[in-house]
Structure formats: structure tokens, C-alpha cells
Design a protein around this motif. Structure first.
Motif, PDB file in Angstrom:
ATOM      1  N   ILE A 253     -32.853  -9.119  27.803  1.00 38.79           N
ATOM      2  CA  ILE A 253     -33.714  -9.509  27.507  1.00 38.79           C
ATOM      3  C   ILE A 253     -33.743  -9.359  26.046  1.00 38.79           C
ATOM      4  CG2 ILE A 253     -36.115  -9.481  27.792  1.00 38.79           C
ATOM      5  CD1 ILE A 253     -35.259 -11.170  29.601  1.00 38.79           C
ATOM      6  N   ASP A 254     -33.975  -9.777  25.467  1.00 42.07           N
ATOM      7  CA  ASP A 254     -33.579  -9.099  23.496  1.00 42.07           C
ATOM      8  C   ASP A 254     -34.814  -8.426  23.396  1.00 42.07           C
ATOM      9  OD1 ASP A 254     -35.759 -10.935  22.189  1.00 42.07           O
ATOM     10  OD2 ASP A 254     -34.142 -11.975  21.476  1.00 42.07           O
ATOM     11  N   ALA A 255     -35.124  -7.780  22.116  1.00 44.07           N
ATOM     12  CA  ALA A 255     -35.858  -7.267  21.452  1.00 44.07           C
ATOM     13  C   ALA A 255     -37.600  -7.764  21.282  1.00 44.07           C
ATOM     14  CB  ALA A 255     -35.849  -6.340  20.424  1.00 44.07           C
ATOM     15  N   ARG A 256     -36.731  -9.163  21.278  1.00 47.93           N
ATOM     16  CA  ARG A 256     -38.731  -9.789  20.705  1.00 47.93           C
ATOM     17  C   ARG A 256     -38.989 -10.420  23.141  1.00 47.93           C
ATOM     18  NH1 ARG A 256     -36.729 -14.271  16.907  1.00 47.93           N
ATOM     19  NH2 ARG A 256     -34.879 -14.313  18.617  1.00 47.93           N
ATOM     20  N   GLY A 257     -38.225 -10.081  23.731  1.00 45.95           N
ATOM     21  CA  GLY A 257     -38.730 -10.782  24.462  1.00 45.95           C
ATOM     22  C   GLY A 257     -38.191 -12.166  25.527  1.00 45.95           C
ATOM     23  N   ARG A 258     -37.040 -12.333  24.197  1.00 39.08           N
ATOM     24  CA  ARG A 258     -36.257 -14.156  24.798  1.00 39.08           C
ATOM     25  C   ARG A 258     -35.648 -13.051  25.895  1.00 39.08           C
ATOM     26  NH1 ARG A 258     -39.464 -16.552  21.647  1.00 39.08           N
ATOM     27  NH2 ARG A 258     -39.844 -16.433  19.897  1.00 39.08           N
ATOM     28  N   VAL A 259     -35.273 -14.587  26.708  1.00 33.40           N
ATOM     29  CA  VAL A 259     -33.686 -14.527  27.407  1.00 33.40           C
ATOM     30  C   VAL A 259     -33.163 -14.850  27.420  1.00 33.40           C
ATOM     31  CG1 VAL A 259     -33.501 -15.229  29.890  1.00 33.40           C
ATOM     32  CG2 VAL A 259     -35.853 -15.048  29.433  1.00 33.40           C
ATOM     33  N   CYS A 260     -31.406 -14.755  27.102  1.00 31.38           N
ATOM     34  CA  CYS A 260     -30.584 -14.665  26.456  1.00 31.38           C
ATOM     35  C   CYS A 260     -29.079 -14.571  27.464  1.00 31.38           C
ATOM     36  CB  CYS A 260     -29.797 -13.778  25.339  1.00 31.38           C
ATOM     37  SG  CYS A 260     -31.601 -13.833  24.118  1.00 31.38           S
ATOM     38  N   TRP A 261     -28.714 -15.829  28.127  1.00 33.29           N
ATOM     39  CA  TRP A 261     -26.905 -16.207  28.665  1.00 33.29           C
ATOM     40  C   TRP A 261     -25.669 -15.314  27.713  1.00 33.29           C
ATOM     41  CZ3 TRP A 261     -26.728 -17.065  33.305  1.00 33.29           C
ATOM     42  CH2 TRP A 261     -25.423 -17.622  33.553  1.00 33.29           C
ATOM     43  N   ILE A 262     -25.206 -14.004  28.181  1.00 27.86           N
ATOM     44  CA  ILE A 262     -24.494 -13.489  28.054  1.00 27.86           C
ATOM     45  C   ILE A 262     -23.539 -13.103  28.740  1.00 27.86           C
ATOM     46  CG2 ILE A 262     -26.349 -11.502  26.363  1.00 27.86           C
ATOM     47  CD1 ILE A 262     -26.252  -9.770  29.353  1.00 27.86           C
TER      48      ILE A 262
ATOM     49  N   ASP B 142     -28.138 -22.721  34.598  1.00 28.81           N
ATOM     50  CA  ASP B 142     -28.063 -23.947  33.478  1.00 28.81           C
ATOM     51  C   ASP B 142     -29.438 -24.050  32.359  1.00 28.81           C
ATOM     52  OD1 ASP B 142     -25.607 -24.378  35.193  1.00 28.81           O
ATOM     53  OD2 ASP B 142     -26.862 -26.233  36.414  1.00 28.81           O
ATOM     54  N   PHE B 143     -30.245 -23.537  32.859  1.00 31.92           N
ATOM     55  CA  PHE B 143     -31.333 -24.146  31.591  1.00 31.92           C
ATOM     56  C   PHE B 143     -31.467 -22.900  31.051  1.00 31.92           C
ATOM     57  CE2 PHE B 143     -36.002 -23.642  30.480  1.00 31.92           C
ATOM     58  CZ  PHE B 143     -35.979 -25.094  29.907  1.00 31.92           C
ATOM     59  N   ILE B 144     -31.064 -21.312  31.222  1.00 22.77           N
ATOM     60  CA  ILE B 144     -30.643 -19.968  30.503  1.00 22.77           C
ATOM     61  C   ILE B 144     -29.410 -20.679  29.762  1.00 22.77           C
ATOM     62  CG2 ILE B 144     -30.487 -18.230  30.151  1.00 22.77           C
ATOM     63  CD1 ILE B 144     -32.463 -17.890  32.615  1.00 22.77           C
ATOM     64  N   LYS B 145     -29.383 -21.070  29.916  1.00 23.22           N
ATOM     65  CA  LYS B 145     -27.213 -21.136  29.669  1.00 23.22           C
ATOM     66  C   LYS B 145     -27.737 -22.338  28.093  1.00 23.22           C
ATOM     67  CE  LYS B 145     -24.381 -20.736  33.422  1.00 23.22           C
ATOM     68  NZ  LYS B 145     -23.027 -21.517  33.698  1.00 23.22           N
ATOM     69  N   GLU B 146     -28.321 -23.525  28.489  1.00 20.46           N
ATOM     70  CA  GLU B 146     -28.749 -24.716  27.496  1.00 20.46           C
ATOM     71  C   GLU B 146     -29.780 -23.847  26.531  1.00 20.46           C
ATOM     72  OE1 GLU B 146     -30.462 -29.498  28.342  1.00 20.46           O
ATOM     73  OE2 GLU B 146     -29.094 -28.171  29.330  1.00 20.46           O
ATOM     74  N   HIS B 147     -30.338 -22.968  26.728  1.00 21.34           N
ATOM     75  CA  HIS B 147     -31.632 -23.033  25.640  1.00 21.34           C
ATOM     76  C   HIS B 147     -31.552 -21.495  25.756  1.00 21.34           C
ATOM     77  CE1 HIS B 147     -33.249 -27.147  26.178  1.00 21.34           C
ATOM     78  NE2 HIS B 147     -32.913 -26.696  27.611  1.00 21.34           N
ATOM     79  N   SER B 148     -30.819 -20.910  25.757  1.00 19.23           N
ATOM     80  CA  SER B 148     -30.244 -19.336  25.445  1.00 19.23           C
ATOM     81  C   SER B 148     -30.727 -18.583  24.049  1.00 19.23           C
ATOM     82  CB  SER B 148     -29.327 -19.039  25.429  1.00 19.23           C
ATOM     83  OG  SER B 148     -28.867 -17.281  25.195  1.00 19.23           O
ATOM     84  N   GLY B 149     -31.802 -17.986  24.221  1.00 18.91           N
ATOM     85  CA  GLY B 149     -31.962 -17.100  23.213  1.00 18.91           C
ATOM     86  C   GLY B 149     -33.860 -18.142  23.201  1.00 18.91           C
ATOM     87  N   GLU B 150     -34.404 -18.950  23.526  1.00 18.34           N
ATOM     88  CA  GLU B 150     -35.463 -19.840  22.846  1.00 18.34           C
ATOM     89  C   GLU B 150     -36.751 -19.556  23.767  1.00 18.34           C
ATOM     90  OE1 GLU B 150     -34.912 -24.509  23.454  1.00 18.34           O
ATOM     91  OE2 GLU B 150     -32.701 -23.662  23.030  1.00 18.34           O
TER      92      GLU B 150
END
Length: 90
Positions: free
Chosen positions: A63-72, A21-29
Motif C-alpha cells: 500500500i503506497d503513501a497515498r493508500g493505493r494498492v500496488c502489485w509488487i 489478477d485485478f490488482i496486477k492489471e490495475h496496480s496503483g490505480e
């Protein structure tokens, strides 16, 4: 605790859902470490790493190129995609 008992930091379903839930809410942050530090409840880092590993393996996060966690994960798109005529076994 005896010497033969190993603590393997198995996450509970409640903890997994909290992280999802936290990742969904803050995806890519956040990157992994910052995400762990900002969770609403404290979780051991080893347990958090297991949750991240599970979410990666189940294709719910990336995990994107900058190391950020994204919900996909998108269950509606997955259902639509799998229901397409050209994907059905003939």
C-alpha cells in the motif's frame, strides 16, 4: 445455522486469484475500498479484507503513501536474487 457456527468469510482460491489478477492489471490505480467496488465479481468486504491481509503478508502487494494498492511480487526477480552466488550458504 446454529448459534455455535461462525461465518469467518474464508476466501476460495478462485476468489483470491480473481483479486490478484485485478490488482496486477490495475496496480496503483485504486485504494482498497475503490478496488473492492470495481472487482469483476462481488465479494463480501470482510472476505476482501482477508485477501488483502494475505497478499500483504505474502509480500505480493504493498500500500503506497497515498493508500493505493500496488502489485509488487516478481517471481522471476526472486528466483534470480536467491540464485546469486553471494547468497548461497557456505
Amino acid at each position: 445455522m446454529s448459534a455455535n457456527v461462525r461465518s469467518d468469510h474464508s476466501p476460495t482460491l478462485d476468489t483470491i486469484r480473481m483479486v490478484e489478477d485485478f490488482i496486477k492489471e490495475h496496480s496503483g490505480e485504486y485504494r482498497r475500498r475503490a478496488l473492492w467496488e470495481c472487482l469483476p465479481r462481488k465479494v463480501m468486504y470482510q472476505t476482501f479484507k482477508k485477501i488483502i491481509e494475505y497478499l500483504l503478508e505474502s509480500s505480493k502487494i504493498a500500500i503506497d503513501a497515498r493508500g493505493r494498492v500496488c502489485w509488487i511480487y516478481d517471481p522471476e526477480f526472486t528466483r534470480w536474487y536467491l540464485a546469486r552466488e553471494d547468497l548461497r550458504i557456505r
